[in-house]
Design a protein around this motif. Structure first.
Motif, mmCIF file in Angstrom:
data_model
loop_
_atom_site.group_PDB
_atom_site.id
_atom_site.type_symbol
_atom_site.label_atom_id
_atom_site.label_comp_id
_atom_site.label_asym_id
_atom_site.label_seq_id
_atom_site.Cartn_x
_atom_site.Cartn_y
_atom_site.Cartn_z
ATOM 1 N N VAL A 94 -3.939 -0.597 12.543
ATOM 2 C CA VAL A 94 -4.471 0.664 12.494
ATOM 3 C C VAL A 94 -5.449 -0.021 11.445
ATOM 4 O O VAL A 94 -6.306 0.273 11.679
ATOM 5 N N ALA A 95 -5.838 -0.843 10.301
ATOM 6 C CA ALA A 95 -6.292 -1.132 9.335
ATOM 7 C C ALA A 95 -8.456 -1.859 10.195
ATOM 8 O O ALA A 95 -9.264 -1.455 10.193
ATOM 9 N N ALA A 96 -7.942 -2.333 11.071
ATOM 10 C CA ALA A 96 -9.067 -2.584 12.082
ATOM 11 C C ALA A 96 -9.674 -1.433 12.432
ATOM 12 O O ALA A 96 -10.693 -2.150 12.717
ATOM 13 N N ARG A 97 -9.309 -0.516 13.264
ATOM 14 C CA ARG A 97 -9.974 1.319 13.147
ATOM 15 C C ARG A 97 -11.834 0.897 12.195
ATOM 16 O O ARG A 97 -12.668 1.386 12.928
ATOM 17 N N PRO A 111 -9.531 10.840 8.959
ATOM 18 C CA PRO A 111 -9.025 8.753 8.671
ATOM 19 C C PRO A 111 -10.524 8.536 7.851
ATOM 20 O O PRO A 111 -11.107 9.300 7.343
ATOM 21 N N PRO A 112 -10.060 7.931 7.609
ATOM 22 C CA PRO A 112 -10.845 6.975 6.753
ATOM 23 C C PRO A 112 -12.440 6.686 7.563
ATOM 24 O O PRO A 112 -12.426 6.268 8.431
ATOM 25 N N GLU A 113 -14.187 6.977 6.465
ATOM 26 C CA GLU A 113 -14.705 6.237 7.274
ATOM 27 C C GLU A 113 -15.159 4.709 7.163
ATOM 28 O O GLU A 113 -13.855 4.117 6.135
ATOM 29 N N VAL A 114 -15.504 4.569 8.211
ATOM 30 C CA VAL A 114 -15.607 2.566 8.469
ATOM 31 C C VAL A 114 -16.304 2.485 7.393
ATOM 32 O O VAL A 114 -17.409 2.915 6.941
ATOM 33 N N VAL A 128 -14.443 -6.449 -1.554
ATOM 34 C CA VAL A 128 -13.321 -5.264 -1.580
ATOM 35 C C VAL A 128 -11.729 -6.334 -1.387
ATOM 36 O O VAL A 128 -11.362 -6.348 -0.405
ATOM 37 N N HIS A 129 -11.293 -6.467 -2.551
ATOM 38 C CA HIS A 129 -9.298 -6.749 -2.458
ATOM 39 C C HIS A 129 -9.080 -5.324 -3.048
ATOM 40 O O HIS A 129 -9.040 -5.305 -3.762
ATOM 41 N N LEU A 130 -8.173 -5.871 -1.625
ATOM 42 C CA LEU A 130 -6.864 -3.800 -2.528
ATOM 43 C C LEU A 130 -5.508 -4.832 -2.311
ATOM 44 O O LEU A 130 -4.836 -5.988 -1.486
ATOM 45 N N ASN A 131 -5.196 -4.092 -2.791
ATOM 46 C CA ASN A 131 -3.308 -4.278 -2.839
ATOM 47 C C ASN A 131 -2.496 -2.996 -2.339
ATOM 48 O O ASN A 131 -1.686 -2.734 -2.639
ATOM 49 N N LEU A 132 -3.635 -1.918 -1.700
ATOM 50 C CA LEU A 132 -2.741 -1.122 -0.656
ATOM 51 C C LEU A 132 -4.215 -0.941 0.067
ATOM 52 O O LEU A 132 -5.546 -0.730 -0.474
ATOM 53 N N LEU A 133 -4.043 -0.935 1.022
ATOM 54 C CA LEU A 133 -5.672 -0.394 1.586
ATOM 55 C C LEU A 133 -5.299 1.026 2.385
ATOM 56 O O LEU A 133 -4.013 1.287 3.072
ATOM 57 N N PRO A 134 -6.099 1.811 2.192
ATOM 58 C CA PRO A 134 -5.536 3.201 2.245
ATOM 59 C C PRO A 134 -5.868 3.682 3.605
ATOM 60 O O PRO A 134 -6.430 3.234 4.631
ATOM 61 N N GLY A 135 -4.907 4.621 4.479
ATOM 62 C CA GLY A 135 -4.867 5.020 5.859
ATOM 63 C C GLY A 135 -4.263 4.040 6.911
ATOM 64 O O GLY A 135 -4.916 4.161 7.766
ATOM 65 N N ALA A 136 -3.912 3.286 6.193
ATOM 66 C CA ALA A 136 -3.629 2.173 7.133
ATOM 67 C C ALA A 136 -2.232 1.986 7.432
ATOM 68 O O ALA A 136 -1.765 0.907 8.622
ATOM 69 N N GLY A 137 -1.266 2.969 7.440
ATOM 70 C CA GLY A 137 -0.057 2.770 7.435
ATOM 71 C C GLY A 137 0.383 3.665 8.828
ATOM 72 O O GLY A 137 -0.148 5.236 9.127
ATOM 73 N N ALA A 138 1.777 4.054 9.231
ATOM 74 C CA ALA A 138 2.271 4.826 9.960
ATOM 75 C C ALA A 138 2.458 6.299 9.523
ATOM 76 O O ALA A 138 3.117 6.100 8.291
ATOM 77 N N THR A 139 1.742 7.400 10.043
ATOM 78 C CA THR A 139 2.014 8.637 9.375
ATOM 79 C C THR A 139 3.031 9.456 10.814
ATOM 80 O O THR A 139 2.877 10.600 9.801
ATOM 81 N N ALA A 140 3.027 8.896 11.832
ATOM 82 C CA ALA A 140 3.942 9.692 12.193
ATOM 83 C C ALA A 140 4.887 8.904 13.341
ATOM 84 O O ALA A 140 4.235 7.587 13.625
ATOM 85 N N GLU A 141 5.938 9.442 13.867
ATOM 86 C CA GLU A 141 6.992 8.803 14.436
ATOM 87 C C GLU A 141 6.080 8.121 16.438
ATOM 88 O O GLU A 141 5.735 8.774 16.780
ATOM 89 N N PRO A 142 6.084 6.387 16.209
ATOM 90 C CA PRO A 142 5.153 5.782 17.041
ATOM 91 C C PRO A 142 5.944 6.117 18.465
ATOM 92 O O PRO A 142 7.245 6.273 18.428
#
Length: 398
Positions: free
Chosen positions: A350-353, A326-329, A202-216
């Motif tokens: 985040v993506a590694a999860r 969250p995205p399914e594994v 799977v080659h992506l130029n956007l990774l769904p669900g991999a960004g911050a959505t709350a202040e860390p």
């Protein structure tokens, strides 16, 4: 979904001249809104920029030339799960080429891939290694442009992924790669998740669900390297600005796509402003999207009357039972081409999860539409990823 019996039929664009005449008349009669002095982009796409785009569309853009370029690609339609699916099928001259399904997003179309199709299908003719060749399948998402409109509820991205799995089986591809950004990223990732025995990568130029959505929090940041801490803060800041200033279009399309459709289906200037704003704001100003290519994309929405139908994918996702989770594994090998001016900043921890990311390449230019902005970078990254996959499974001594 086992409806594999629908034989694809050839498709060719041939827009009646009266439709083009009607478009020209509507562009001449546009009723312009007012604008605050000095507003710039604060309230949306500026009046002066929109006037110039409409003038160019009316006076210089050549649909017939664009139509001929698209018709140079073999195109087909088929019916899958009750929906018409349009696609281009570009077979490589290299017999051992890797099948690759490339999927666009919103507000895009298969037009996005015009600048990458040649180098990917025929690298020998473009100064590349013939071992990097691909057979390309470029579908239009159900509901979008030539695959629209859809006629029933439920066409969210997971259903689209299942339909595209059927499409690839129908074309005789037992194994294949997938690539996408925006909605194409969600669809491609889902295909790899549900068809791991068929999708080799799977080659992506956007990774769904991999960004911050709350202040860390400081606790979250403490376990990260200094570079990843800084990137996490940048990811949150970009998301914060996005949520405050830029996601209104998605909220409208996720709640009232039918109301929006009346305006976009009746006014070509309104449609151009709605879509053209995104191509301007979401791309890297150092490598802007070609104006003619953007207008060809807009034309496909206008001529098919699918602005509202395409918008419904936002409603369908927002009302699906998985929304907000969250995205399914996914265990399928995944690559990310990370372009700096995209809408979100992805985070590796985040993506590694949820994803098996085996290749992550960050570039110094490019935005949300890399196939149109930086085609040479996208082509190189796609080639590199699938070359690495082939090497990983190659027996020793080869």
């Amino acid at each position: 979904m086992e409806d594999l019996g629908e034989t694809p039929v050839p498709f060719r664009l041939d827009v009646p001249q009266e439709e083009l005449d009607d478009l020209a008349a509507r562009l001449r009669r546009v009723r312009w809104p007012d604008e605050l002095d000095g507003a710039g982009w604060d309230y949306g796409i500026p009046l002066g920029e929109t006037r110039e785009l409409v003038r160019y569309w009316r006076e210089e853009y050549d649909w017939r030339a664009a139509e001929a370029r698209l018709n140079a690609w073999p195109q087909f339609t088929t019916v899958i799960d009750g929906a018409r699916v349009h696609f281009a099928h570009l077979r490589s001259p290299e017999p051992d080429a890797t099948p690759l399904l490339m999927t666009h997003g919103w507000p895009g179309s298969f037009v996005e891939f015009q600048r990458v199709a040649g180098p990917l299908t025929d690298p020998r003719a473009h100064g590349g290694d013939p071992a990097d060749a691909f057979h390309l399948v470029l579908p239009s998402i159900p509901g979008f442009t030539l695959s629209g409109p859809t006629t029933e509820r439920g066409w969210e991205f997971k259903r689209v992924a299942r339909a595209f799995a059927v499409l690839m089986e129908r074309l005789g591809y037992g194994t294949y790669g997938v690539q996408g950004g925006d909605w194409g990223a969600a669809i491609s990732r889902e295909l790899g998740r549900v068809r791991p025995e068929r999708v080799i990568g799977v080659h992506l130029n956007l990774l769904p669900g991999a960004g911050a959505t709350a202040e860390p929090t400081e606790a979250e940041l403490s376990g990260l390297s200094p570079a990843e801490r800084e990137r996490t803060r940048a990811s949150w800041e970009r998301y914060r600005v996005w949520a405050k200033e830029r996601q209104g279009y998605a909220d409208i399309q996720a709640t009232r796509p039918q109301t929006l459709a009346y305006a976009l289906n009746d006014s070509p200037t309104g449609l151009l402003a709605w879509i053209g704003e995104k191509f301007a704001e979401w791309s890297d100003p150092r490598c802007p999207v070609n104006r003619d290519q953007m207008l060809t994309n807009v034309m496909l929405y206008w001529l098919t009357g699918t602005a509202g139908s395409a918008a419904r994918i936002y409603w369908e996702r927002a009302h699906a039972d998985y929304f907000g989770l969250p995205p399914e594994v996914s265990t399928t090998p995944t690559a990310l081409a990370d372009f700096p001016r995209d809408n979100f900043v992805p985070l590796r921890h985040v993506a590694a999860r949820t994803d098996s990311v085996v290749r992550w390449t960050s570039y110094d230019r490019g935005g949300h539409f890399p196939a149109m902005e930086v085609p040479e970078l996208l082509v190189g990254d796609v080639r590199g990823f699938f070359r690495e996959l082939a090497g990983a499974v190659r027996p020793s001594g080869m």
